[in-house]
Design an enzyme around this catalytic site. Structure first.
Site, PDB file in Angstrom:
ATOM      1  N   HIS A   1      34.385  -2.937  19.582  1.00 26.44           N
ATOM      2  CA  HIS A   1      34.659  -2.307  20.569  1.00 26.44           C
ATOM      3  C   HIS A   1      35.127  -1.531  20.846  1.00 26.44           C
ATOM      4  O   HIS A   1      36.420  -1.793  20.234  1.00 26.44           O
ATOM      5  CB  HIS A   1      35.828  -4.354  21.110  1.00 26.44           C
ATOM      6  CG  HIS A   1      35.981  -3.686  22.445  1.00 26.44           C
ATOM      7  ND1 HIS A   1      37.846  -3.715  22.977  1.00 26.44           N
ATOM      8  CD2 HIS A   1      35.792  -3.971  23.979  1.00 26.44           C
ATOM      9  CE1 HIS A   1      38.019  -3.433  24.450  1.00 26.44           C
ATOM     10  NE2 HIS A   1      36.537  -3.804  24.927  1.00 26.44           N
ATOM     11  N   SER A   2      35.381  -0.509  22.520  1.00 25.55           N
ATOM     12  CA  SER A   2      35.559  -0.150  22.199  1.00 25.55           C
ATOM     13  C   SER A   2      35.757   1.378  21.072  1.00 25.55           C
ATOM     14  O   SER A   2      34.976   1.902  20.934  1.00 25.55           O
ATOM     15  CB  SER A   2      37.252   0.111  23.130  1.00 25.55           C
ATOM     16  OG  SER A   2      37.610   1.108  23.930  1.00 25.55           O
ATOM     17  N   TYR A   3      37.328   1.667  21.384  1.00 27.09           N
ATOM     18  CA  TYR A   3      37.289   2.688  19.492  1.00 27.09           C
ATOM     19  C   TYR A   3      36.619   2.112  18.698  1.00 27.09           C
ATOM     20  O   TYR A   3      36.219   3.106  18.398  1.00 27.09           O
ATOM     21  CB  TYR A   3      39.121   2.715  19.663  1.00 27.09           C
ATOM     22  CG  TYR A   3      39.599   2.612  18.420  1.00 27.09           C
ATOM     23  CD1 TYR A   3      39.352   4.510  17.309  1.00 27.09           C
ATOM     24  CD2 TYR A   3      40.429   2.008  17.674  1.00 27.09           C
ATOM     25  CE1 TYR A   3      39.310   4.902  16.435  1.00 27.09           C
ATOM     26  CE2 TYR A   3      40.268   2.258  16.341  1.00 27.09           C
ATOM     27  CZ  TYR A   3      40.303   3.533  15.782  1.00 27.09           C
ATOM     28  OH  TYR A   3      40.388   3.950  14.153  1.00 27.09           O
TER      29      TYR A   3
END
Length: 235
Positions: free
Chosen positions: A76-78
């Site tokens: 997720h994300s980073y």
């Protein structure tokens, strides 16, 4: 059945997936939700030297320790940076990698350079000020599309500052990550910071999906997210 390894993004910990895990396990899958070094329950390990390579090793170590194979690796994300690095290191252990509203990096890319300029500038200012030069302070949950008070109250006390080096250390790849089929899931009801990453994924021929929720899909739309993850694993 698959083994899912769900990797959280900045400021979070493995606990953030707890609304998604039951549906995956009910379908017969094994699930791991590690917490990255320096975050949440592992915040006691936080120091200025914790970088992207530290987090890649966290996940490689988990896969090797459990001798996990045919893994569906979700970032997720980073953590899109993290799972790309893992795919390059141990492609033979992975069946698929899923970028959930996440970075799609190439060799030499640092996460901070993959963000829109206005967001990246905000990060740099936050690090230089309240982040003491080496931490990214927790970002506003409202900016991430979390508006329900119960969700805000659940997340807020659990979030911890994130090590800045993870955003400035370049991704180092040999090209082996290309052996692992990749999928992108975009969350489309917020600022849509990761739309350029979704477009990059589509241009590379990845399968792409959308979920009508904010950035924190595992919190705000866990049922929808679980359904997409199960569909992708079965495809």
């Amino acid at each position: 059945m698959s083994t899912f390894v769900l990797v959280h993004g900045a400021w979070h910990g493995g606990w953030v997936w707890q609304r998604v895990v039951p549906a995956l396990r009910a379908a017969g899958h094994e699930v791991y939700t590690p917490t990255l070094t320096g975050l949440s329950g592992r915040a006691h390990l936080l120091n200025p030297q914790v970088g992207l390579s530290t987090h890649v090793q966290d996940i490689v170590g988990l896969l090797e320790t459990h001798d996990a194979r045919d893994v569906v690796l979700v970032g997720h994300s980073y953590a899109g940076q993290v799972i790309t690095g893992v795919a390059d290191r141990v492609p033979e252990r992975l069946a698929k990698r899923i970028h959930l509203d996440a970075f799609v990096g190439h060799d030499g890319d640092a996460a901070i350079d993959l963000l829109p300029t206005t967001v990246a500038d905000h990060y740099r200012q936050s690090v230089a000020g309240p982040g003491y030069g080496w931490l990214i302070p927790v970002r506003s949950l409202e900016k991430l599309g979390v508006t329900d008070k119960a969700d805000v109250d659940w997340l807020t006390p659990r979030l911890t500052p994130h090590p800045w080096l993870t955003y400035t250390e370049p991704l180092r790849l040999t090209g082996q990550e290309e052996q692992v089929p990749a999928v992108f899931i975009e969350c489309v009801e917020w600022m849509r910071v990761f739309t350029p990453q979704a477009e990059k994924a589509a241009a590379r021929g990845w399968s792409t999906h959308e979920i009508a929720t904010g950035h924190e899909a595992m919190v705000t739309a866990p049922g929808e997210l679980a359904a997409v993850l199960l569909d992708v694993a079965a495809a």
